[in-house]
Each structure stands twice: as C-alpha cells, then as structure tokens.
Design an enzyme around this catalytic site. Structure first.
Site, PDB file in Angstrom:
ATOM      1  N   ASP A 279       0.899  -1.147   0.009  1.00  0.00           N
ATOM      2  CA  ASP A 279      -0.072  -0.061   0.055  1.00  0.00           C
ATOM      3  C   ASP A 279       1.012   1.349  -0.024  1.00  0.00           C
ATOM      4  O   ASP A 279       2.255   1.081   0.240  1.00  0.00           O
ATOM      5  CB  ASP A 279      -1.019  -0.084   1.063  1.00  0.00           C
ATOM      6  CG  ASP A 279      -2.138   0.999   1.020  1.00  0.00           C
ATOM      7  OD1 ASP A 279      -2.121   1.766   0.050  1.00  0.00           O
ATOM      8  OD2 ASP A 279      -3.146   0.822   1.943  1.00  0.00           O
TER       9      ASP A 279
HETATM   10  C1  BGC Z   1      -4.937   3.458   0.233  1.00  0.00           C
HETATM   11  C2  BGC Z   1      -5.202   2.199  -0.949  1.00  0.00           C
HETATM   12  C3  BGC Z   1      -5.146   3.278  -2.125  1.00  0.00           C
HETATM   13  C4  BGC Z   1      -3.716   3.634  -2.235  1.00  0.00           C
HETATM   14  C5  BGC Z   1      -3.624   4.532  -3.768  1.00  0.00           C
HETATM   15  C6  BGC Z   1      -3.748   4.215  -0.160  1.00  0.00           C
HETATM   16  O1  BGC Z   1      -3.837   5.201   0.854  1.00  0.00           O
HETATM   17  O2  BGC Z   1      -5.012   2.606   1.410  1.00  0.00           O
HETATM   18  O3  BGC Z   1      -6.280   1.605  -0.831  1.00  0.00           O
HETATM   19  O4  BGC Z   1      -5.301   2.138  -3.370  1.00  0.00           O
HETATM   20  O5  BGC Z   1      -3.590   4.779  -1.435  1.00  0.00           O
HETATM   21  O6  BGC Z   1      -4.381   5.619  -3.875  1.00  0.00           O
END
Ligand code: BGC
Length: 793
Positions: A279
C-alpha cells in the site's frame, strides 16, 4: 451422470468462472525472464520501485516516471518502464466504487474524463448477486481500459469486523464467504477486459486509526477462518493480477514484510501468480519487503523526509553490500514483468477515452436498486406514483453517492440526488423542496476531507410542528432522508451526527411523524449511509425504513425505482445492524490500545477471535436489531422441497483436495402479488468437536431470478436453487496441527432467508470420520503462545 449434473448446477448458479481468468502461460513467464535477464540492476530496481508521488503543497515531487508514453491525470501511481528495452511505464488507479482519475485536464480544457460512480462495495454485496457484481466489474474494466489505465486498485475485501471502521463502505461484508465470492466476481469482470484487478488490503486491516503503524494481534485460527479466507477464495477463483499488502502490522510484523503471509500463504499455499505491491508508503523497510516477496514498492521513491534515502537507493546498496540477494530482485522484477507483458499499455492498446458512460449509468442504477435493503414496511411502500410526497431532510439534496474522500472517491459527471429522483417519478411538494434549497444555500459550510477538496455540508434543519403541518395536509405521504459519510484514514464514532442521530434529525423524525400520523398519513425513512447507525430508538415512530446505502451516481433514480415499486427490493444485509454499538463483540477493543505520544493506539487485540459479526450474535444469544442476511420484499416467498440430492466424498487429484460432499436443492415460490427475487442462504451448525465452533456459519448462497407472482398463470413463479458444499467449505482450522479439517459428527444445515434460523428445521448430515482437507505452512503468522495469552487476557 452426477458429475454432469454438478457441472450444470455450477453453470446455472453462475458460481463457476464463465471465462478463464487471465493467466500467464509458460511463454509469458519465459519472456519475462528473458527481459529481466537483459536488464541492469538499476533498471530492475526501478521496475520494482515506483517513481513516487508528488505533493505540490508540501514541495515534494516524484521522480520522473521512466518511459511514460502517455499520462493519465489522477492515477494513483505508476510502474516504471525500461526505456532501453522499450518497456513502457504502466498506470495504476483506484478504487472500489469505480475508476478514480481526474475528470478534467489542464492540457485539454475541452474534453472530460468522467467515470461512472457505482454503488459502494457493501451495497454490491447486499445484492448477493454474483452475476450482477461481475457485470459491474466488466463495466469498470471497460472504463479502466478505455481511459488508458492498466491496473485498477480494487476490490477491497477486508472484513467488516467493527461497524466503525471508516473504510467499511469500501468493503463487502463481515463474512468471508460473501467477501471472497463478491471480490472474485468483481475481479473476473474487470479482468475479462484484459486489465488488472488488485485485491486489497492484505490483511487484517479492519480499522483506520493510526493505520500506518497499528499492530493487529490475532490468532492464526481467526486469521485463517475469517480474515484470510475471503482473499483465499478470490485468489483461487479469480487469479487477480495483483494483491496489495496492507498498512498494518500483523502480530508484530508489517504485512508487507511478512514472508509467511506473502511467500508461504499467498503464493505457495494458494498458488497466487500475480504481483504483490505495498500500500502507498506502507512498512518501514524495502529490503524486508523484497525478501518477504512483496514485489513492488509503491508509490515508490517519494520520501517525506528530505534527509531520508530513497527506496531504490536502499535496495541498490543492499544488493551491493550483500544484504540482499540479487536473485530476490530478479524474482520481483519477473513477477512485475509478467504483468507488464499482458497489460494494455505494453500491448499498445489504442484507448478511446470514450467509454460507454450511458450504458454504465444503467448498470449502476440497476445494481443500486438490487442492493437496497427494505428494513421496515407496514404497507406504506411501494408508494403509488399518483401520490403526493413531502420530502424532508438535507440528505435529499446533499445525497451521498459513495466515498467522496480518499481513494474510494469517483469523479462522475453527475449525482442524481434523492430529491431529483423523487421529482422525476412523483409530484413532490415544491414548496418544501424550495424551502430546503434555500436553507441549504444559507446554511452550508465547508468541511475538510482526506485527499480531496473540502466539501459542502449542512446540519439538519429544525422544522417545528407548525411548519410541518401544512405539508401533512397537502401531501399523501412523507419521506425523510438521513445521510452519512465516512472515509479512509479515520474511523467512525459512537456520537451524534455519526452512529447517533443529531438532535435536529431526531426532532425532524418525531415532528414529521406526529404531523403525518395525526392526518392518518404515513412516513418512510431513507437511509443514505455507508454502515450501521442507531435505529432502534426511533424506528417505531415511522412506517417504513429503506436502507438505500450510498448507491452511486444514479442514487435518486434508484431510490425512486424502489419506492414506486418499479423494482421490488431484494437486497439483504451483508453486515449485522446491532441495537447498540456496544453489542458488537469488537467494541471493547476498537480502535486499539497502548497509545503512542500522540495518543494513537499502537495495538489492537482481536479478542473476538473467530466470533465476528453474526458468528458472535448467534453463538452468544445477543439479539441484533437486523440480523445478517435480513431484508424484506414487497412480495412473499415459500421454501419447499429442501433436500439433499447427492452426497459424495472423494479426493480430487487435480485440485489436490477433498471434493464435493453434499449437494442440496430448495424450491422457492413467489406467493405474493408482485414479481420478486429472493436471496437464499445456507448456514451450517457444526457439531462440537475438539475445536469450538460458532453456532452458525454461512456456507453457500444464491439469488433467484425475478419470479413472477402467483397471479401470473402463464409462467411459473418458482425456481429450484442448487447448492454444493464441499469439505473445504465446511472445514475449520486446527491450529495445533496446521490443518484444515472437517470434524466428525452431526452437521445441521439450515436453508434460510436470513441468519435467523430459529424457525427452520435443519437437514442433518452425518460425517463419520475426520476429514483432513489440507495441510498448511507450519506455525505461520501467529503461532506464538505469547499471542494467544495476550488475546485471551
Ligand atoms: C490506500 C489504498 C489506495 C492507495 C492509492 C492508499 O492510501 O490505502 O487503498 O489504493 O492509497 O491511492
């Protein structure tokens, strides 16, 4: 003959994959290996570390994306290309309710790039309709592809352990079977368009408070049976192109740095072949991430501390000083390259920037109508379109279509508000509507949101009885909308304006009900929410409650479809609605303990173990307000001829596990006056063996087609549904022996319309001997006595 029957049953239910998932044949792997063999270490490292992300407000900029052929504004990240080898960069965009990209672009002020906002994941799960979810997936996949994106960063399928997780609306259910099946259907749909889906957030990421550092402490049994199970189902059924590890630690180790999770469970045990990515900004050690099998580090090279070394530099140094074996970088680079080779950008797909938004709006609307859950109805619904409606509540204008903040947002061209939807179908009270429009104009204020421009909001208007009376005289029925939103990065709270109604909302419901009831007229409430709120204290004041969830961009039309009876509601809850928050088994441990200097919890103990959601309520005799699987209809169904149609018990050599053991059938008949669909659920109550078992566990489900009412003599209003329960589905996890097992004894099977099985006569199934379904990695993730002791404290 029986085999043929089983195949037909599967095809009929749409449970088996209709299309082969996107797979890498040997030639893709060989080609990926050839490419990686030609790369320098620097090129490989930049393939497995993204370029980063810019934060102009803070003066932070990403490194240029290597070999980016054509950008798409608003994507969340990139996989670098390799210029020398003509490998283009790929684009990755969120998120669970549709494609999140910028709707407008500075370099092209004339064109727009709106995407369709679909119902939130919880609402899709409330349809219990795997074919419909797949259809939504196909539509999303088309938008991903036609807007030039390679990977969709969804679906999210974390378990809704606690009703206050700020991201529950992005997730499907409190139950792993529902979560896994929904995610598998979504992945199949998206990937049928030859773009990638990304299962997230792997795993045990069930709250948002201090999400980057929280340590989730959980037993291996709960992990296996509850938190990993949905991911396992989705990986095995749909082979997603990617899995995103989560932010949190799991029993002391960041999930992105856990070899047990990634290398042993995900890849070895479940056979995952795609790419594993972090993530955004997760974990604290890119070398440990690589060693654990986390191929791709996202967003990559951005650091918030100007002194800090970039991730790519850390990896390069680690290889040169022998801390990291170059073979590990090669492995990650090959995993990334396998995806690059099948991506639209690499294959020079000539995208149009014009997906069929009109068609997708129709799909969004029909998914929304099928996911609405009728909670209460004393006969006021459906409301004939000839009736005059007085529509109350600021939520009818500030309708929440879905997440507005964070990565769950979607920039659609419009949102049809509930007021607009009702106006299109009914004569709604225009004076009242103008009152609300003016009130909102005069009383709105901005609130900041996570990762987005501030949004306008407005407290509920305090209309007193004298102001309401004229509307009760002039109209036939009242509709009141109550709306809520939540977001990534924070959790919900047990306060007014969140779980509890505000004083103004309470007064509105009370005053409208009194005024209309005095005139012998009825009141319906529409809940435009993403998760449970307190309902028990006011539900008896009103005559109907329709849970419209956050239904996507066609919100108002979908609500009007259901209110008017054009569509008979057939959604059922995929999450328990408790009377009080405190009834939830995880309320005492949420959002965690052992605060850091800023007061944020650093640990969360999953003391509820395997007793999550209805598993808890049914085992410990706690009455929920609305049980898991509950939902009313405008018609009625009977269940008949419930029977076992076949029993087998055999070793499946191909799948290397024990195959189907019981096949069931049930006949569902519409005995009411309007067409309707019924969601049928199969629960199992396992005998007490060496392992403790929840009173009920959902083991299968299906939805009928639209059944005509009994008055329709031409076509039958019945359908026989078939279910197949295999040993894998019935198994529990035996931590002591690292095995999935089915214990011997008498299993009770309930074919039911909800998880309240109190009036259902079970079918009994006797299993003579213990069945070992599969062996797992010894002592994976959470075997420590220490953890068990901590959890049972
Ligand atoms: C989130 C993810 C997301 C990623 C990209 C993160 O803060 O937890 O779910 O896909 O950002 O935007």
């Amino acid at each position: 003959m029986k085999k043929i029957l089983v195949v037909l049953i599967f095809l009929y239910l749409g449970l088996a994959s209709c299309e082969a998932p996107e797979e890498y044949d040997d030639s893709t792997t060989a080609k990926a290996e050839e490419f990686v063999a030609q790369m320098t270490l620097d090129e490989k490292v930049h393939l497995v570390v993204g370029p980063g992300m810019s934060y102009p407000d803070w003066g932070i900029s990403a490194k240029p994306t290597i070999n980016l052929i054509k950008d798409v504004a608003g994507v969340a990240g990139y996989i670098n290309g390799v210029e020398r080898l003509d490998i283009p960069a790929l684009k990755l965009a969120d998120g669970p309710a549709g494609l999140r990209i910028d709707p407008t672009r500075e370099d092209n002020p004339t064109d727009t790039y709106y995407a369709t906002s679909f119902p939130i994941a919880t609402m899709l799960a409330s349809t219990w309709d795997l074919n419909l979810v797949k259809k939504v997936g196909v539509a999303i996949g088309k938008e991903v592809k036609e807007y030039g994106v390679d990977f969709w960063l969804a679906p999210g399928l974390n378990i809704q352990r606690n009703p206050f997780c700020g991201r529950n609306f992005e997730y499907y259910s409190e139950d792993p079977l529902v979560s896994g099946k929904m995610a598998a259907s979504m992945v199949k749909g998206v990937q049928s368009q030859k773009v990638g889906a990304t299962l997230k957030h792997f795993v045990a990421n069930n709250s948002e408070t201090n999400r980057l550092n929280l340590d989730t402490i959980v037993t291996e049994r709960a992990l296996r049976e509850i938190y990993l199970r949905g991911f396992q189902i989705a990986v095995e059924e749909a082979q997603p192109w990617a899995v995103m590890t989560s932010y949190n630690k799991l029993n002391g180790t960041y999930t992105s740095q856990s070899k047990d999770l990634i290398a042993n469970i995900l890849r070895k045990e479940w056979g995952f072949e795609g790419v594993v990515m972090t993530d955004w900004f997760a974990g604290d050690n890119p070398i440990a991430q690589q060693i654990a099998g986390n191929d791709l580090i996202m967003p990559g090279d951005t650091t918030f501390n100007p002194e800090a070394t970039l991730n790519s530099e850390k990896l390069l140094t680690a290889v040169s000083n022998g801390e990291l074996d170059q073979a590990i970088i090669d492995r990650s680079a090959i995993n990334v390259m396998k995806q690059v080779l099948i991506s639209p950008t690499y294959n020079e797909y000539n995208y149009s920037d014009t997906p069929d938004l009109d068609r997708h709006a129709e799909i969004s609307r029909s998914a929304a109508t099928d996911g609405m859950v009728l909670l209460e109805n004393d006969g006021v619904l459906p409301i004939l379109t000839s009736k005059k409606i007085a529509s109350f509540g600021v939520g009818q204008i500030y309708t929440i279509k879905g997440g507005k903040a964070g990565s769950g947002a979607v920039h659609s061209a419009h949102t049809v508000s509930i007021a607009q939807g009702l106006n299109s179908e009914y004569a709604i009270d225009q004076n009242l509507l103008s009152y609300y429009e003016t009130y909102i104009e005069e009383n709105s204020y901005e609130v900041p949101i996570f990762m987005g421009d501030p949004i306008l909001t407005c407290d509920e208007s305090l209309l007193d009885r004298t102001e309401i009376y004229p509307h009760a005289l002039e109209n036939d029925v009242a509709v009141i909308t109550i709306a809520r939103m939540s977001s990534e990065d924070s959790d919900r709270t047990n306060t007014q304006g969140d779980f509890w109604l505000t004083d103004n909302e309470k007064a509105l419901i009370e005053n409208v009900s009194t005024a209309f009831h005095n005139e012998g007229k009825k009141v319906a409430v529409i809940l435009n929410i993403g998760g449970p709120i307190e309902i028990a204290s006011w539900k008896d004041n009103v005559d109907a409650i329709l849970l419209a969830w956050q239904p996507g961009q066609e919100a108002g039309y979908a609500v009007a479809d259901v209110l008017s009876g054009k569509v008979n509601p057939s959604g059922k809850l995929s999450q328990t609605f408790p009377v009080l928050y405190e009834d939830n088994p995880s309320s005492s441990t949420f959002p965690g303990v052992e605060p850091d200097e800023e007061g944020n919890p650093t640990k969360i103990y999953y003391n509820d173990d395997i007793y999550v959601g209805y598993r808890y309520y049914s085992t410990f005799g706690i009455e929920p307000l609305y049980e898991f699987g509950y939902g009313l209809s405008y018609t009625e169904f009977t269940y008949s001829d419930v029977r076992i149609i076949g029993e087998r018990h055999e070793w499946n050599h191909k799948k290397k596990d024990v195959s189907d053991i019981v096949e069931l059938a049930v006949k569902i008949t519409n005995i009411g006056n309007v067409p309707g669909k019924e969601v049928v659920q199969v629960y199992v109550s396992a005998p007490g063996g060496n392992l403790s078992k929840p009173e009920l566990e959902l083991k299968a489900f299906a939805k009928t087609k639209l059944l005509p009412p009994k008055s329709n003599a031409k076509c039958s209003g019945s359908q026989t549904l078939f279910f197949s329960l295999d040993a894998k589905t019935l198994a529990s996890f035996d931590t002591a022996n690292d095995q999935w097992i089915v214990e011997p004894g008498e299993y009770k099977i309930f074919v039911s319309s909800s998880s309240d099985v109190s009036n259902i006569k079970p079918i009994k199934l006797h299993i003579k001997n213990k069945v070992i379904v599969s062996n797992t990695t010894p002592d994976a993730v959470a075997p420590l006595e220490e953890i068990k002791a901590m959890i049972t404290q």
